[in-house]
Design an enzyme around this catalytic site. Sequence first.
Site, PDB file in Angstrom:
ATOM      1  N   ASP A  20       1.786   5.649  13.641  1.00 24.23           N
ATOM      2  CA  ASP A  20       0.477   6.147  13.196  1.00 24.23           C
ATOM      3  C   ASP A  20       0.211   7.579  13.629  1.00 24.23           C
ATOM      4  O   ASP A  20      -0.783   8.165  13.216  1.00 24.23           O
ATOM      5  CB  ASP A  20      -0.648   5.238  13.710  1.00 24.23           C
ATOM      6  CG  ASP A  20      -0.623   3.903  12.999  1.00 24.23           C
ATOM      7  OD1 ASP A  20      -1.357   2.986  13.425  1.00 24.23           O
ATOM      8  OD2 ASP A  20       0.148   3.760  12.034  1.00 24.23           O
ATOM      9  N   CYS A  39       0.873  -1.175   0.000  1.00 25.17           N
ATOM     10  CA  CYS A  39       0.000   0.000   0.000  1.00 25.17           C
ATOM     11  C   CYS A  39       0.914   1.231   0.000  1.00 25.17           C
ATOM     12  O   CYS A  39       2.134   1.118  -0.095  1.00 25.17           O
ATOM     13  CB  CYS A  39      -0.917  -0.009   1.210  1.00 25.17           C
ATOM     14  SG  CYS A  39      -0.033   0.350   2.701  1.00 25.17           S
TER      15      CYS A  39
HETATM   16  C1  EPZ Z   1      -0.573  -2.502  12.047  1.00 19.91           C
HETATM   17  O1  EPZ Z   1      -0.188  -2.790  10.714  1.00 19.91           O
HETATM   18  C2  EPZ Z   1      -1.576  -1.358  11.955  1.00 19.91           C
HETATM   19  N1  EPZ Z   1      -2.740  -1.766  11.174  1.00 19.91           N
HETATM   20  C3  EPZ Z   1      -0.928  -0.146  11.293  1.00 19.91           C
HETATM   21  O2  EPZ Z   1      -1.873   0.915  11.303  1.00 19.91           O
HETATM   22  C4  EPZ Z   1       0.278   0.272  12.120  1.00 19.91           C
HETATM   23  O3  EPZ Z   1       0.924   1.345  11.479  1.00 19.91           O
HETATM   24  C5  EPZ Z   1       1.244  -0.918  12.237  1.00 19.91           C
HETATM   25  O4  EPZ Z   1       0.547  -2.050  12.823  1.00 19.91           O
HETATM   26  C6  EPZ Z   1       2.444  -0.599  13.105  1.00 19.91           C
HETATM   27  O5  EPZ Z   1       2.015  -0.213  14.382  1.00 19.91           O
HETATM   28  C7  EPZ Z   1      -3.738  -2.448  11.806  1.00 19.91           C
HETATM   29  O6  EPZ Z   1      -3.672  -2.724  12.994  1.00 19.91           O
HETATM   30  C8  EPZ Z   1      -4.914  -2.827  10.955  1.00 19.91           C
HETATM   31  P1  EPZ Z   1       3.320  -4.615  11.346  1.00 19.91           P
HETATM   32  P2  EPZ Z   1       0.665  -4.144  10.405  1.00 19.91           P
HETATM   33  O7  EPZ Z   1       3.085  -6.028  10.928  1.00 19.91           O
HETATM   34  O8  EPZ Z   1       0.181  -5.232  11.268  1.00 19.91           O
HETATM   35  C9  EPZ Z   1       7.027  -5.293   8.431  1.00 19.91           C
HETATM   36  C10 EPZ Z   1      -3.261   2.539  10.384  1.00 19.91           C
HETATM   37  O9  EPZ Z   1      -2.955   3.653   9.970  1.00 19.91           O
HETATM   38  N2  EPZ Z   1       6.502  -6.672   8.305  1.00 19.91           N
HETATM   39  O10 EPZ Z   1       3.589  -4.317  12.795  1.00 19.91           O
HETATM   40  O11 EPZ Z   1       0.701  -4.336   8.940  1.00 19.91           O
HETATM   41  C11 EPZ Z   1       6.071  -4.276   7.818  1.00 19.91           C
HETATM   42  O12 EPZ Z   1       6.316  -4.128   6.434  1.00 19.91           O
HETATM   43  C12 EPZ Z   1      -2.389   1.361  10.035  1.00 19.91           C
HETATM   44  O13 EPZ Z   1      -4.242   2.267  11.128  1.00 19.91           O
HETATM   45  C13 EPZ Z   1       7.261  -7.611   7.611  1.00 19.91           C
HETATM   46  O14 EPZ Z   1       8.330  -7.311   7.094  1.00 19.91           O
HETATM   47  O15 EPZ Z   1       2.122  -3.678  10.891  1.00 19.91           O
HETATM   48  C14 EPZ Z   1       6.397  -3.017   8.586  1.00 19.91           C
HETATM   49  O16 EPZ Z   1       7.538  -2.399   7.998  1.00 19.91           O
HETATM   50  C15 EPZ Z   1      -1.294   1.739   9.052  1.00 19.91           C
HETATM   51  N3  EPZ Z   1       6.778  -8.887   7.490  1.00 19.91           N
HETATM   52  C16 EPZ Z   1       6.767  -3.539   9.982  1.00 19.91           C
HETATM   53  O17 EPZ Z   1       7.070  -4.939   9.820  1.00 19.91           O
HETATM   54  C17 EPZ Z   1       5.573  -9.260   8.058  1.00 19.91           C
HETATM   55  O18 EPZ Z   1       5.195 -10.447   7.934  1.00 19.91           O
HETATM   56  C18 EPZ Z   1       5.625  -3.405  10.984  1.00 19.91           C
HETATM   57  O19 EPZ Z   1       4.496  -4.045  10.427  1.00 19.91           O
HETATM   58  C19 EPZ Z   1       4.825  -8.285   8.746  1.00 19.91           C
HETATM   59  C20 EPZ Z   1       5.305  -6.999   8.868  1.00 19.91           C
END
Ligand code: EPZ
Length: 420
Positions: free
Chosen positions: A308, A118
Site C-alpha cells: 500500500d 478491482c
Molecule cells: C487488504 O486487502 C487491504 N485491504 C489492502 O489495502 C492491502 O493492499 C492488502 O490487504 C495487502 O496488504 C483492506 O484491509 C480493506 P489479501 P486483501 O487477502 O485482504 C490474494 C488499500 O489500499 N488472495 O492479503 O484483499 C490476493 O489476490 C487496500 O487500503 C487470494 O488469492 O488482501 C492478493 O494477491 C488495497 N485468495 C494477495 O492474496 C484469497 O482468498 C493478498 O491479498 C485472498 C487473497
Amino acid sequence: MDKFVIKGPSKIKGDIRISGSKNAALPILAATLLFSKPVELKNVPNVRDIQTMLNLLRFFKKKIKISKNKNTIKIYNSKKIRTYLPYSISKTMRGSIICLGGLVSKYGKAISAYPGGCAIGTRPINYHLDALKKLGMKYEIKKGYIYATAKNGLKGNNIKFKKISVGATENSIIAASLAKGKTILKNCAIEPEIKDLTKFLSSAGANIKWIGKRTVQIIGVQKLRSINYTVMGDRIETGTMAIAAAITGGTLKIKGLDPKIINTELELLKKTGSIIKYGKNEIKIFGAKKIKNIKLIKTKEYPGFPTDLQAQFMTLLCKAEGRSVIAENIFENRFMHVLELQRLGAKILLKNNKAIIEGNSKFEGAELMSSDLRASVALVLAAMVAKGTSIIHRVYHLDRGYEKIEDKLRKVGARIKRVS
Ligand code: EPZ
C-alpha cells in the site's frame, strides 16, 4: 466528478494529525455483526469505504448513529437482521466480503454477492471460503451469489492458510469468535490492523490469544458484551505523509501513530536520506536535500514493506539520484500509477513485477488520471514537486481512503485545491 488542482513545486512544513485506520475500522465494523449489544467506535476515518460499510450494516438492519464530526460511530442491533449482502453495495467495495464470517457465525446463514476484482488485481476469495468451510459453513455459488449456511452454527477447527491473506485471516477470526470450541489459525496475516481487530474482540469478551508469530487461537464464546473502542491510527496515511515530507525536502511532525508500527518504512526512508525522530505516538521527519536511490525494494506481507506504500515510495525514488528497483510481490497489477508518473516526466521501465526507476526526474505539471486509492495519492505527491500546475481527475478514488487530504496538506504549505 471532483478533481485536484495542484501547483508545484512546494515544500511542506508543520504538524499533521492522521486519521483513524480505514483498514482497521472496516474489519472491526464487520465484526459488530457478532454483537447483540451496542458498540461505540471512536477515531473512525470519515472516508468513502467506511460510508460504504455503514450502508451495508444499515442494509443488514443495524442501527447506526454518527457523531457530527463523523469520527464516532454507534452501532445498535435490531430484531430483524437481514443476512443478504447485495451486489449493488459489494461491487463498490470488494472488502465487504469480510461480513460473510460474521453473518454466518451469528445468524447461521447468508447470501452474499461474489465480490468483483478491482483495478489492482482479480482478488479471489478462495482462502476465505476454504477457511469458513473448515469451520462448518456449507455454500454453493449461483448466479454470482454465495448461498451460505451453518445450520447448527460454526464449529472450531485447525486451519492453515495456504497463502498469507489479510482478508481471509480477518473473516476467519470474526467467524471463529462465536464458533463452538477451539480454532487454531496458522500462517495468518499479522498486519497491525488485524491485531487491532483481535484487541477489539478480546476487549468485548472474545477468547483470542496469539500463540505464535502467525498463529492465533480462538475459543468460541456465547456472546460479546457492549464496548467503546478507539480505532488505531492509519499507518498507510502516516507513511504517505512521511513520504510527502521526504519528497518535498520539508519538515513534518506526524501525530497519531506509534512509529514502531511502521519501522520498516521509516528505516527505508532514512536510507533515502531523510532524518527521522521517533516520539510517543508521533514522528518528526526532515526531508533530505538530495534523495538517495535504493537498489531494490520488495513489497511483502507485514512486517515487510507494504504494497500500500509502493506507489508513494516509487514517486519518491523518481527524484532520487540514481537507479532504484521496486518488486511488487502482493498484487498482480499494481503499477497503474507508472503511466501517469511517466506523463509527469518520470523514467520508469516495467519488467514483469519489477519497476526500474531511473531517478533524477524533473517533473513538469500535467493532467493526470487516478486509477486506485494508493496510485492516486502517489500522483498528489508527484504533483506537489512538479514545476507548474497539475490536474488530477477522479479523486473519488482518493476519497475512499484519505480523509480531507487536501485540507491536511494545504495546512502545511501544499498548494492544492479541490474543484468539483
Ligand atoms: C487488504 O486487502 C487491504 N485491504 C489492502 O489495502 C492491502 O493492499 C492488502 O490487504 C495487502 O496488504 C483492506 O484491509 C480493506 P489479501 P486483501 O487477502 O485482504 C490474494 C488499500 O489500499 N488472495 O492479503 O484483499 C490476493 O489476490 C487496500 O487500503 C487470494 O488469492 O488482501 C492478493 O494477491 C488495497 N485468495 C494477495 O492474496 C484469497 O482468498 C493478498 O491479498 C485472498 C487473497
